[in-house]
Motif scaffolding. Structure first.
Motif, mmCIF file in Angstrom:
data_model
loop_
_atom_site.group_PDB
_atom_site.id
_atom_site.type_symbol
_atom_site.label_atom_id
_atom_site.label_comp_id
_atom_site.label_asym_id
_atom_site.label_seq_id
_atom_site.Cartn_x
_atom_site.Cartn_y
_atom_site.Cartn_z
ATOM 1 N N ASP A 7 -19.601 4.282 -10.606
ATOM 2 C CA ASP A 7 -18.847 3.041 -10.450
ATOM 3 C C ASP A 7 -17.656 3.326 -9.549
ATOM 4 O O ASP A 7 -16.636 3.870 -10.003
ATOM 5 N N PRO A 8 -17.750 3.010 -8.249
ATOM 6 C CA PRO A 8 -16.663 3.364 -7.331
ATOM 7 C C PRO A 8 -15.327 2.730 -7.711
ATOM 8 O O PRO A 8 -14.277 3.349 -7.549
ATOM 9 N N GLN A 9 -15.363 1.498 -8.227
ATOM 10 C CA GLN A 9 -14.094 0.835 -8.555
ATOM 11 C C GLN A 9 -13.377 1.544 -9.701
ATOM 12 O O GLN A 9 -12.146 1.651 -9.700
ATOM 13 N N ALA A 10 -14.140 2.047 -10.644
ATOM 14 C CA ALA A 10 -13.525 2.789 -11.751
ATOM 15 C C ALA A 10 -12.879 4.074 -11.240
ATOM 16 O O ALA A 10 -11.785 4.461 -11.683
ATOM 17 N N VAL A 11 -13.560 4.732 -10.318
ATOM 18 C CA VAL A 11 -12.999 5.954 -9.738
ATOM 19 C C VAL A 11 -11.745 5.632 -8.948
ATOM 20 O O VAL A 11 -10.728 6.332 -9.055
ATOM 21 N N VAL A 12 -11.790 4.572 -8.150
ATOM 22 C CA VAL A 12 -10.636 4.192 -7.337
ATOM 23 C C VAL A 12 -9.431 3.900 -8.228
ATOM 24 O O VAL A 12 -8.306 4.311 -7.927
ATOM 25 N N ARG A 13 -9.649 3.196 -9.357
ATOM 26 C CA ARG A 13 -8.529 2.873 -10.255
ATOM 27 C C ARG A 13 -7.894 4.126 -10.847
ATOM 28 O O ARG A 13 -6.710 4.126 -11.190
ATOM 29 N N SER A 14 -8.673 5.205 -10.942
ATOM 30 C CA SER A 14 -8.138 6.436 -11.534
ATOM 31 C C SER A 14 -7.363 7.288 -10.536
ATOM 32 O O SER A 14 -6.690 8.243 -10.928
ATOM 33 N N LEU A 15 -7.466 6.939 -9.253
ATOM 34 C CA LEU A 15 -6.805 7.754 -8.229
ATOM 35 C C LEU A 15 -5.328 7.398 -8.121
ATOM 36 O O LEU A 15 -4.949 6.235 -8.220
ATOM 37 N N PRO A 16 -4.456 8.387 -7.841
ATOM 38 C CA PRO A 16 -3.027 8.115 -7.678
ATOM 39 C C PRO A 16 -2.715 7.666 -6.257
ATOM 40 O O PRO A 16 -3.474 7.923 -5.329
ATOM 41 N N ASP A 17 -1.589 7.008 -6.074
ATOM 42 C CA ASP A 17 -1.110 6.652 -4.740
ATOM 43 C C ASP A 17 -0.213 7.771 -4.221
ATOM 44 O O ASP A 17 0.980 7.585 -3.968
ATOM 45 N N LYS A 39 -2.170 8.156 0.900
ATOM 46 C CA LYS A 39 -2.282 7.530 -0.422
ATOM 47 C C LYS A 39 -3.757 7.534 -0.802
ATOM 48 O O LYS A 39 -4.554 6.777 -0.233
ATOM 49 N N LEU A 40 -4.110 8.364 -1.756
ATOM 50 C CA LEU A 40 -5.513 8.571 -2.099
ATOM 51 C C LEU A 40 -6.207 7.277 -2.515
ATOM 52 O O LEU A 40 -7.310 6.972 -2.065
ATOM 53 N N ARG A 41 -5.582 6.498 -3.403
ATOM 54 C CA ARG A 41 -6.249 5.300 -3.931
ATOM 55 C C ARG A 41 -6.581 4.328 -2.807
ATOM 56 O O ARG A 41 -7.706 3.816 -2.715
ATOM 57 N N ARG A 42 -5.617 4.065 -1.934
ATOM 58 C CA ARG A 42 -5.828 3.091 -0.859
ATOM 59 C C ARG A 42 -6.911 3.583 0.109
ATOM 60 O O ARG A 42 -7.768 2.812 0.534
ATOM 61 N N ARG A 43 -6.880 4.892 0.460
ATOM 62 C CA ARG A 43 -7.835 5.401 1.445
ATOM 63 C C ARG A 43 -9.260 5.394 0.898
ATOM 64 O O ARG A 43 -10.201 4.960 1.578
ATOM 65 N N VAL A 44 -9.456 5.842 -0.326
ATOM 66 C CA VAL A 44 -10.806 5.886 -0.890
ATOM 67 C C VAL A 44 -11.336 4.480 -1.123
ATOM 68 O O VAL A 44 -12.526 4.194 -0.912
ATOM 69 N N ALA A 45 -10.461 3.560 -1.524
ATOM 70 C CA ALA A 45 -10.895 2.170 -1.757
ATOM 71 C C ALA A 45 -11.436 1.532 -0.481
ATOM 72 O O ALA A 45 -12.343 0.673 -0.538
ATOM 73 N N SER A 46 -10.915 1.954 0.685
ATOM 74 C CA SER A 46 -11.338 1.335 1.946
ATOM 75 C C SER A 46 -12.813 1.600 2.253
ATOM 76 O O SER A 46 -13.426 0.874 3.042
#
Length: 609
Positions: A7-17, A39-46
């Protein structure tokens, strides 16, 4: 975690900025891609949005089954960690640089009456000075050759130098002044060393001024022979200076140009040190499709310079994304400021254009070579009646001297030519000396057992340098290991061992195959056969030399590695040790009379318990 559970969204939510490095993993846990982010969360979410249009990115995301990450303090730290992880894992979606060897240097030894100049690669631990880095081993050898013509400083090994009783060939051809036998005074030799240092520091103009003064003094003293020698040195030095000097430049910098075309990617690196052009090197990085030249160059600079000596300036032909972060990371790694400059003028602009032209030319040459290699692969398919064009070839050869120090080689070719990173050598053990069949069998078993375990890629065509006996060994080994889909062919020289008369042995054919001498398929087989032979004989000679230098001394009880090394240094080699008397051996520090007698008896057949 399986692909279905991801679940990519779950992983993204766990990442820090926070800054850090992320790793895209497939279902098998293999690393697909390594990236850095401010910022890990923003970059991976893209990566997981509908707006992603890049086909390469979409293809990668479709395979992602998990994401790993590491938080760092700064983005520069993240870049350094990213570089290390890419080198470790070689992810398929990153820009990869095959050539990752250390820079070569010129080394001037110290603490000697007559220092030596030498090629050096690796850790710089020895006492002395290191000049460089040079872009390639060829550039070092060219410079050493130039130095010998102008400043005849010795380049021989210390053991060779210490055991001379007469001048060697280098003295005869005027490339050395024979300090080993006292043909030059320490003062005159020191002057040549000083001039060589000045030349390597880029002060060749000062050297010329000094030589001119010496020439005039020799002429006034009516020493016309010496004056003529100095005149020739000055002429040679001026010629070298014209070839290497860079107009208006005094410092250190590199010129790096990247060209990305449909035929591939090429990066040219020109190295300038102390205002001298030390040469250039060509790289063909592996990059995913649709990667821009700027992205490739940014990745290349990180792969190439981190962990190495980096000049204060790097001139590039295209804008580098996130240049400030890259400059910070390189500066931290190098210990001094590093500036990456794209918009340059005047002479510097011409250097960048020269690097771009060299990159384009290299790409065109490589494309022509690949086309030729492709045609030869197609010709090989027809000549051997293969179902498909072979993409990967492996060839084995055996080398030994009357059964001594047997070595087997395996070389690999693909549609681009030799794949030297996949070459392997095998030291053959526990067989009857001279049994080529057993040697071939052992090498094949060791190679294909590892490939069977997944530690590499199986070839389409396995070539054996030999006749039916060697081919039979290959057939048996592949059958035992249950390796399917690999075609086997043996290539043996004709009766007179002349090129063009080779016979091909194929297990599925009763008759031998003889190809025309002008066949491009035969030329390919000859090339890979000769390369396997070269690689095998080089390994055999190295192993044989090592064995002959050490084995006899290693068999002596109570003689440890330090004393063995000391004895070899004192006498300059095993041959001199074998000729030494008991009294001579006893003079070596740490060697008792009893040990000296034991060493002497070992070489003279009178061994005592």
């Amino acid at each position: 975690m399986t692909e279905a559970e991801f679940d990519p969204q779950a992983v993204v939510r766990s990442l820090p900025d926070q800054p850090g490095v992320y790793r895209m993993l497939d279902a098998a846990g293999e690393v697909l891609y390594v990236g850095k982010a401010r910022k890990l969360r923003r970059r991976v979410a893209s990566y997981f949005t509908a707006s992603v249009r890049n086909p390469r990115t979409r293809a990668m995301v479709a395979q992602v089954a998990d994401i790993g990450f590491t938080v760092t303090h700064t983005e520069a730290e993240a870049l350094i960690l990213e570089n290390n992880l890419i080198k470790e894992h070689s992810p398929r979606y990153n820009v990869l640089l095959r050539d990752d060897k250390s820079y070569p240097y010129i080394y001037l030894s110290a603490q000697q009456t007559f220092p030596r100049l030498a090629f050096h690669r690796g850790a710089r631990r020895g006492a002395g000075r290191y000049f460089g880095p040079f872009p390639s081993a060829g550039a070092v050898r060219d410079t050493l050759s130039h130095l010998q013509k102008v400043f005849p400083v010795r380049q021989c090994e210390d053991t060779f130098f210490a055991n001379r009783s007469r001048p060697c060939l280098q003295y005869q051809i005027k490339r050395c002044t024979a300090p080993c036998v006292g043909y030059i005074s320490p003062e005159e030799y020191a002057r040549d060393v000083e001039h060589a240092i000045m030349f390597l520091e880029g002060r060749s103009g000062d050297v010329i001024d000094r030589l001119v003064t010496q020439m005039e003094q020799a002429s006034e003293a009516l020493d016309f022979e010496k004056a003529a020698q100095l005149r020739d040195r000055i002429a040679t030095l001026r010629s070298i200076q014209e070839k290497q000097a860079i107009t208006g430049e005094k410092g250190d910098l590199d010129v790096v140009a990247c060209v990305a075309e449909a035929s591939g990617v090429c990066v040219q690196v020109f190295v300038i040190r102390n205002g001298q052009n030390l040469g250039n090197k060509t790289f063909f990085p592996r990059a995913p499709e649709d990667t821009s030249a700027g992205e490739i160059l940014s990745a290349f600079l990180a792969r190439y310079y981190l962990g190495r000596d980096t000049p204060a300036e790097i001139l590039v032909n295209v804008d580098v994304p996130e240049r400030a972060v890259l400059e910070t990371a390189l500066a931290q790694d190098a210990g001094h400021a590093v500036h990456i400059r794209q918009r340059v003028r005047s002479d510097r602009r011409r250097w960048v254009e020269m690097a771009v032209n060299n990159a384009r030319t290299a790409l065109q040459t490589r494309a022509a070579q690949q086309a030729g290699q492709g045609r030869r692969m197609e010709a090989l398919q027809g000549a051997l009646d293969l179902e498909a064009v072979p993409e990967r070839l492996e060839c084995f050869d055996i080398s030994h001297t009357r059964g001594e120090a047997t070595v087997a080689s395996c070389v690999v070719f693909d549609r681009d030519g030799p794949v030297k990173s996949d070459y392997r050598r095998f030291n053959i053990e526990d067989i009857e000396p001279g049994d080529d069949y057993a040697a071939m069998r052992q090498a094949l078993e060791r190679r294909y057992l590892r490939l069977k375990r997944g530690e590499g890629v199986l070839p389409d065509l396995l070539i054996i340098d030999g006749g039916p006996g060697q081919v039979r060994q290959a057939v048996d080994v592949l059958e035992e290991l249950q390796v399917d889909g690999v075609i086997i062919a043996g290539i043996a020289k004709g009766p007179d061992r002349r090129p063009g008369e080779e016979k091909l042995y194929l297990p599925h054919r009763d008759e031998t195959v003889i190809l025309p001498a002008d066949s491009s398929a035969l030329h390919l087989l000859q090339q890979i056969r000769d390369e396997a032979h070269r690689f095998a004989i080089t390994g055999h000679r190295t192993r044989r030399s090592k064995t002959r230098k050490s084995s006899r001394l290693e068999d002596i009880p109570g003689l440890g590695p330090k004393r063995r090394q000391n004895i070899l240094k004192q006498f300059g080699g095993l041959k001199a040790v074998s000729r030494a008397g008991v009294e001579d051996l006893e003079r070596v520090p740490g060697v008792s009379r009893e040990m000296a007698r034991r060493i002497h008896d070992t070489f003279h057949g009178d061994v005592k318990d």
